[in-house]
Design an enzyme around this catalytic site. Structure first.
Site, PDB file in Angstrom:
ATOM      1  N   CYS A  23      13.969 116.029 -56.052  1.00 11.79           N
ATOM      2  CA  CYS A  23      14.895 116.287 -54.927  1.00 11.79           C
ATOM      3  C   CYS A  23      16.379 115.354 -55.305  1.00 11.79           C
ATOM      4  CB  CYS A  23      14.656 116.022 -53.563  1.00 11.79           C
ATOM      5  SG  CYS A  23      15.798 116.294 -52.503  1.00 11.79           S
ATOM      6  N   CYS A  55      18.262 114.225 -52.348  1.00 12.10           N
ATOM      7  CA  CYS A  55      17.394 113.159 -51.792  1.00 12.10           C
ATOM      8  C   CYS A  55      17.764 111.653 -52.514  1.00 12.10           C
ATOM      9  CB  CYS A  55      16.135 113.302 -51.350  1.00 12.10           C
ATOM     10  SG  CYS A  55      15.701 115.035 -50.976  1.00 12.10           S
ATOM     11  N   ASP A  56      17.315 111.794 -53.634  1.00 11.49           N
ATOM     12  CA  ASP A  56      17.357 110.587 -54.640  1.00 11.49           C
ATOM     13  C   ASP A  56      18.322 110.201 -55.401  1.00 11.49           C
ATOM     14  OD1 ASP A  56      14.805 110.246 -53.382  1.00 11.49           O
ATOM     15  OD2 ASP A  56      13.648 111.356 -54.556  1.00 11.49           O
TER      16      ASP A  56
END
Ligand SMILES: Cc1cc2nc3c(=O)[nH]c(=O)nc-3n(C[C@H](O)[C@H](O)[C@H](O)COP(=O)(O)OP(=O)(O)OC[C@H]3O[C@@H](n4cnc5c(N)ncnc54)[C@H](O)[C@@H]3O)c2cc1C
Length: 308
Positions: A131, A134-135
């Site tokens: 992701c 997300c990261d």
């Protein structure tokens, strides 16, 4: 006989349980093979509101679970293997167990496809991610790789170039499944470099608990090489967990459940929340938000169909 059963205990299912529990519906959650869902696989979550210093994924899930339990949610392990929506109460089968429920919330999520390496699985949350939204932020100023050749790989490469100093796109073939415009956009990005045709054979170093390099094999010549990177994003697609609903609920061409008017599916009394019906946002907070919607919709449905 249950008022409402929730399939899945990720952030969508747990949020639905908190709302349904506080509405006195005594929800039952069937956990599935991955209790806690995708967040239980990751480490630091920095974008869930309310945690200024971030929170570990498993801790966030544990908090939600406790909150759901506090309002009377019951949990059962096992995965739903068959459903009968032909009449109410709906019948759900989980192995040898059969459950009946007046309303159903499906929050069975989606599973990111992985290459299939042991090192990849062990390093998820420690340099390997599925992701970018997300990261990506964790890889500021670092050299990283994106694995894949579709539109989402190109999109992630471009997005990650905002943070990373270099993004290598690793793909098995010289041709791409991605649309030409997406490939051209990535090629025009000076931080993005294409490495093809290569297969990723290993990600190192599991023993050190982080990503240091990937081992590659040229799929045409067989030549082996290594590429030093500090992060690897796997972007080869997601699989919605909807096999059991095939032919019983409306789905799009990729198997995601179709919802309308909030969380409603085509079967009255069956609602869907989270990644199982969202291939676009795929975030903990959006999953939680739609879990809330599904619980409110289920509550309304039960109220209106008390004697049905
Ligand atoms: C490595 C990683 C890191 C991430 N980091 C972040 C982040 O930092 N921030 C963020 O916002 N998002 C992050 N995400 C995305 C986020 O985790 C998902 O968007 C979110 O978990 C979706 O929640 P969900 O409840 O819809 O589904 P899931 O979390 O996928 O949960 C699905 C649940 O359904 C159950 N289930 C499946 N099939 C069945 C069945 N047949 N019967 C019963 N139960 C079943 C599973 O066991 C599981 O409990 C990350 C995802 C990954 C993989």
């Amino acid at each position: 006989m249950n008022n409402v059963i929730i399939i899945g205990s990720g952030c969508a299912g747990l949020t639905a349980a908190i709302y349904a529990g506080r509405a006195n519906l005594k929800p039952l959650i069937i956990d599935g093979y991955e209790p806690g869902g995708q967040l239980s696989m990751t480490t630091l979550v920095e974008n869930f509101p309310g945690f200024p210093d971030g929170i570990l994924g498993p801790a966030l899930i544990e908090n939600m679970r406790k909150q759901a339990e506090r309002f009377g949610t019951e949990f059962k392990s096992g995965a739903i293997t068959d459903v009968d929506f032909s009449k109410r109460p709906f019948k759900l089968t989980a192995g040898n167990d059969v459950y009946e429920t007046s309303a159903l919330i499906i929050a069975s999520g989606a599973t990111a496809r992985l290459i299939g390496l042991e090192s990849e699985r062990k390093l998820i949350g420690y340099g390997v991610s599925t992701c970018a939204t997300c990261d990506g932020y964790f890889f500021r100023g670092k050299e990283i790789a994106v694995v894949g050749g579709g539109d989402s790989a190109m999109e992630e490469a471009n997005f990650l170039s905002r943070f990373a100093s270099k993004v290598y796109v690793l793909h098995r073939r010289n041709e791409f499944r991605a649309s030409k415009i997406m490939v051209d956009r990535a090629r025009a990005n000076e931080k993005v470099k294409f490495v093809t045709p290569v297969a990723v054979e290993d990600i190192s170093d599991v023993a050190k608990g982080g990503v240091e390099y990937v081992s590659l094999r040229n799929t045409e010549t067989g030549e082996k090489s290594t590429l030093p990177v500090e992060g690897v994003f796997i972007a080869i697609g997601h699989e919605p967990n909807t096999k059991v609903f095939r032919g019983k609920l409306d789905m799009d061409e990729n198997g995601y459940l179709i919802t309308h008017d909030g969380s409603r599916t085509n079967v009255p009394g069956v609602f869907a929340a989270g990644d199982v019906q969202d291939h676009h946002y795929r975030q903990a907070v959006t999953a939680a938000g739609s879990g809330c919607m599904a619980a409110l919709d289920a509550e309304k449905f039960l109220d209106a169909n008390k004697n049905a």
